[in-house]
Motif scaffolding. Sequence first.
Motif, short mmCIF file in Angstrom:
data_model
loop_
_atom_site.label_atom_id
_atom_site.label_comp_id
_atom_site.label_asym_id
_atom_site.label_seq_id
_atom_site.Cartn_x
_atom_site.Cartn_y
_atom_site.Cartn_z
N VAL A 284 -10.32 6.79 -2.00
CA VAL A 284 -9.28 6.68 -0.92
C VAL A 284 -8.33 5.37 -1.12
O VAL A 284 -8.65 4.54 -1.84
CB VAL A 284 -9.82 6.27 0.29
N VAL A 285 -7.01 5.67 -1.16
CA VAL A 285 -6.22 4.55 -1.63
C VAL A 285 -5.05 4.33 -0.33
O VAL A 285 -4.95 5.25 0.50
CB VAL A 285 -5.14 5.14 -2.77
N GLN A 286 -4.74 3.15 -0.43
CA GLN A 286 -3.68 2.77 0.77
C GLN A 286 -2.35 2.51 -0.21
O GLN A 286 -2.20 1.99 -1.16
CB GLN A 286 -3.79 1.46 1.22
N ALA A 287 -1.34 3.49 0.34
CA ALA A 287 0.06 3.52 -0.31
C ALA A 287 0.95 2.67 0.46
O ALA A 287 1.16 2.81 1.75
CB ALA A 287 0.56 4.91 -0.37
N ASP A 288 1.55 1.67 -0.08
CA ASP A 288 2.27 0.63 0.64
C ASP A 288 3.68 0.96 0.30
O ASP A 288 4.04 1.03 -0.85
CB ASP A 288 2.10 -0.85 0.11
N PHE A 289 4.73 0.90 1.06
CA PHE A 289 6.20 1.17 0.75
C PHE A 289 6.93 0.49 1.74
O PHE A 289 6.59 0.28 3.06
CB PHE A 289 6.36 2.67 0.94
N ALA A 290 8.28 0.09 1.39
CA ALA A 290 9.15 -0.60 2.20
C ALA A 290 9.97 0.19 2.95
O ALA A 290 10.58 -0.20 4.09
CB ALA A 290 9.77 -1.65 1.13
N ASN A 291 10.07 1.23 2.69
CA ASN A 291 10.95 2.30 3.24
C ASN A 291 10.54 3.82 2.74
O ASN A 291 9.84 4.06 2.04
CB ASN A 291 12.43 2.12 2.93
N LEU A 292 11.42 4.75 3.63
CA LEU A 292 11.31 6.16 3.22
C LEU A 292 11.25 6.36 1.72
O LEU A 292 10.70 7.50 1.44
CB LEU A 292 12.02 7.13 4.06
#
Length: 377
Positions: A284-292
């Motif tokens: 299980v991972v958390q994907a972090d992103f600033a925008n689409l």
Amino acid sequence: MISAFRLWCAALLLATGFAASAGAADIFTVRGIHVDKTADSATAARTAAQAEGQRLALTAMMRKLTLPEDWPSLPEVDEAAAQNAVRGFQVANERTSSTRYMAEMIVSFQPEAVRRLLRGANVAFGETQARPALLLPVLHRDGQLILWEDDNPWRGAWASLEPGDEMTPLILPIGEIMEINSVPAATALSASEDALTALTSLAANYGANEVIVAEATPGEGGLRVTLTRRGGIGASEPLSSTYDRQGREMGDLMKAAAADMLNSLSTQWKRQIIVRDGRVSTMVVQADFANLTEWESIRKGLTSTPLVQGMEVSGISSRAAEIRISHKGSTEMLALSLAQQNVELSRADAAGMEAAQVDPSGPAAASAPRWRLAVRR
């Protein structure tokens, strides 16, 4: 908490991208297959030559994806099996007579057909193509260093390989005046920080983050070659080899040396990414992103990585998503493969992570992610 509809859309996008990703990097193409056949007529010779070329190309295709120690275990294929696996082919440099046909062939194969053959023979193989690296061929000649000059036969030897479809694709720079001034031959061989900065900048102009310096030193008896990586992801030892002349012209010797060193680069890479244990693990991972745009980059990175067998979005917000990933190989192999897609997989820092907004009834809600995905900076 996102709505069920938005979560369904996100999952659908992932599934669609996963299905479409197989053609992202065409490593299922083999170039430079030479054919030469004689028969009762030119037509018969062409037919026989092209059939043989497809068979030879299929063997070369299987070798491209596997390690040298496994080549004796590769399945033998006949012309019918090869033709059934072919996706298409092109011919160049055709020469014909009334009874003879010669040409160079480029053959592309159906990925699943190649996979079936290798799985049937129980031979481990890899499909993760390394990120392209910029190649700088430096030649020692008459006490001088030759790199950008037009009469650099060492550069010509590499150019003749057309290594774009290899497991370790290489890019030869154009050699514009700004490139010549910013990275002279001495800078390419230097280990200084200033040299690394110049090399990294040059690589970035071609969409690469790594430079491979191929240094060739001719001698009376042959050729000494050393390949050194600068920049890139992870460290690796230089590759060196000496090639005996054995009566060959120096130009032919350089072509043979370049081909052998390209194969050594590929073998070095395959040892890092080939999985011999077929078991599938889940994380299980958390994907972090600033925008689409960053979210799309992460999504495409996952769908383009052959080790990833499947994924499920458990929750998503404007800045993070929680994803359950099924994958083959170790976590280190997965991280290396994702890095080729410009996606970083790292251990989660619980103190600094935004909590992913997870559906309480979802399968990943029981525990917080221990791994993090992000676009590489």
